[in-house]
Every structure is written in C-alpha cells, then in structure tokens.
Write a protein that holds these residues in place. Sequence first.
Motif, short mmCIF file in Angstrom:
data_model
loop_
_atom_site.label_atom_id
_atom_site.label_comp_id
_atom_site.label_asym_id
_atom_site.label_seq_id
_atom_site.Cartn_x
_atom_site.Cartn_y
_atom_site.Cartn_z
N LEU A 202 -88.65 -27.88 22.02
CA LEU A 202 -88.49 -26.61 22.74
C LEU A 202 -88.41 -25.46 21.73
CD1 LEU A 202 -85.72 -27.73 25.27
CD2 LEU A 202 -88.11 -27.27 25.82
N PRO A 203 -88.77 -24.25 22.14
CA PRO A 203 -88.68 -23.11 21.22
C PRO A 203 -87.21 -22.76 20.93
CG PRO A 203 -89.32 -22.38 23.42
CD PRO A 203 -89.36 -23.88 23.45
N SER A 204 -86.99 -22.16 19.75
CA SER A 204 -85.62 -21.76 19.39
C SER A 204 -85.55 -20.31 18.91
CB SER A 204 -85.08 -22.68 18.29
OG SER A 204 -85.90 -22.62 17.14
N PHE B 52 -83.58 -22.24 28.56
CA PHE B 52 -84.08 -21.02 29.19
C PHE B 52 -84.40 -19.98 28.13
CE2 PHE B 52 -81.32 -22.99 32.50
CZ PHE B 52 -82.37 -23.45 33.29
N SER B 53 -85.57 -20.16 27.51
CA SER B 53 -85.94 -19.37 26.33
C SER B 53 -86.43 -17.97 26.68
CB SER B 53 -87.02 -20.12 25.53
OG SER B 53 -88.12 -20.42 26.36
N ASN B 54 -86.48 -17.64 27.97
CA ASN B 54 -86.89 -16.29 28.36
C ASN B 54 -85.76 -15.27 28.17
OD1 ASN B 54 -85.37 -17.53 30.37
ND2 ASN B 54 -86.27 -16.28 32.01
N LYS B 55 -84.58 -15.77 27.78
CA LYS B 55 -83.42 -14.89 27.60
C LYS B 55 -82.78 -15.18 26.25
CE LYS B 55 -79.17 -13.54 30.00
NZ LYS B 55 -78.24 -13.84 31.12
#
Length: 336
Positions: free
Chosen positions: A273-275, A208-211
Amino acid sequence: MISQAANSLCALAVPEMLLEMEQEDVDVPSRRVLITGATGLLGRAVFKEFNENNWNTVGCGYRRAQPRFEHINLLDSIAVHDIIHDFQPHVIVHCAAERRPDVVEGQPDAASQLNVAASANLAKEAAGVRAFLIYISTDYVFDGTSPPYKETDVPNPLNLYGKTKLEGEKAVLENNEDTAVLRIPVLYGEVERLEESAVTVMFDKVQFSNKSANMDHWQQRFPTNVKDVAAVCRQLAEKRMLDPSIKGTFHWSGNEQMTKYEMACAIADAFNLPSSHLRPITDSPVVGALRPKNAQLDCSKLEMLGIGQRTPFRAGIRESLWPFLVDKRWRQTVFH
C-alpha cells in the motif's frame, strides 16, 4: 463425575463406552494452568499456547467470558479463592490489567484496584495452592532515558499506568515468593477489532491514503507479537516445573526498533500500500499521559535460559491485519 457416570453405565453393560470414558480420563493433561484476562489480546494467545501444548488450561475473563471462559470478577476475592482452590493450578498467568495509559489517568482508582489490589490477592491465593504465578508487567515502569534496561535497573515510571504496574509487581512479589514478573512492551497480534492494539489501530490510517495522517516519530517502540509472549510464558512455566529457582523479574521484547510512523510504513509495505500520505511528527507528544522516549528491554536473562521466540514484524503484522484489509483485491494478490 466420570466415576458416577461409569457406575450407571455398568448396569447397562456397555464396555465400549466405559473404555472410551476411561481413555478420555487418561488423556486429560496433568499440568494445570489458569489464565486471567483470557478474553484479551494477550490472554487469548496465552490460552491457546498452553492449550495446544498439553496443558489442562482454564481461562477466566469478565465482560467477554462466556461461554468459552469462566466468568470471574477479579475484584471478588471469594470468586478468585474458589476457582483457584477448585482447579488447583500449578501455574497462573495473570494477563488481566487496565493497560491503556490514558484510561488509567482518567480512572485512577479503578485501575489501581485491578492492577494492584486484585494482583496482590491473586498472588496470595496462588501461594495458598503453591502455584507459580506469572505477572505480566510493562516496559513503562522505566522512564526511557537510558536504555536498554536490565531487570536490575531501578524503575522510574513517568505515568500512572507504569506506577500501578510497578506497584502490582511489588505486591505480587511480597505476597508470593514463587512469582515471575514478566515485563513486555507494546503488543500486537490477531485482534478481534483494530482498537485492541496500539499497533493495529493504525491500519485504517494506512489504508485510507486519500487523507494525510500525522504519525508519532518520537517515541521508540519495540512491537512484540502476543504469540511470542505466550510462548515465553509457556517456556518459563515448563522450566519452572523442573527448576524451582526460576522466579523473579524477567524481560521479553521484539528486537525491531520502530516509531509509530515507521510501524505504519512497515504495515503499508507489508500490504503493498502507499505510504506517502503518512507524515512523521518528531516532537514529543503534548496530549495524554507521558510516555518514555525509549524503554528498550534487555532480554538476555531469558535468552541465557534458552527461552524466547521472535516473529519478524512484517510477517506478524500481515498475519494479524489481513482480515481487516478493505481492498479485497490485495487479499488475492498478497495471500494466494
């Protein structure tokens, strides 16, 4: 039981069925192993490893035992005595423990009962049938100030979990000289739920990369796949069957040093996935039980015996976590 069934079938004169039953009897492996904590993350892997390598394998558990495993409360000394004397195992792998440091701090008496008292009793019962006991312990018996640690280094646990496991080590070795203590670090593997491992529990924060998410970048860990520990347990047991001198304390660990932040980044990388939302926190944690900064285990003793197996972290974590991947498109692009 088979002979009674065979007698009743003799009257019916069904030689083909008798032949099948005799064949089944012959195929039961002669080597017997009992696994405690067989419902847990490590226990499931250990059960599978022995079961798939020609061992007659019985697992026992407590809350999640039935129907696959024997339901045994390890604090019930009569129940423990009965299963060991009925099954007569050659080897017992004791995986059951309260292994969550913060839970141990909050429930010290219950943790001590399971990690120390139950282990001591199990060792006594194992000695009664001359079974080789493998007691699973932890790198948290060390304070983390002067790694890497050999089996001969003096333990100095910082938290109650490490202390109970060290007391458990002493208890099993005192009660059964045919014991191997196997110290291992933080584990991951094919979890039933993400919270089952301190490694896999990070996956939701990664996905959940939005947070933004703060991740520990202070404590040095060596994440270890339960399949590798299971293989080490089996190899140790099989070597012991040939060599009675195999006993005492041993270390096994993965060899990739990572903080939780670095593990989280590696998980993100494994799934493309983004980090960038993950934030490294370099201060020592101030909440919960004290942790050693770096309790790296020296594994050369087992390696010199030709024992060991290591799964690369990215490959192992991908295999463990893909069922929990939220974005199904990644399943198709990464795995097909």
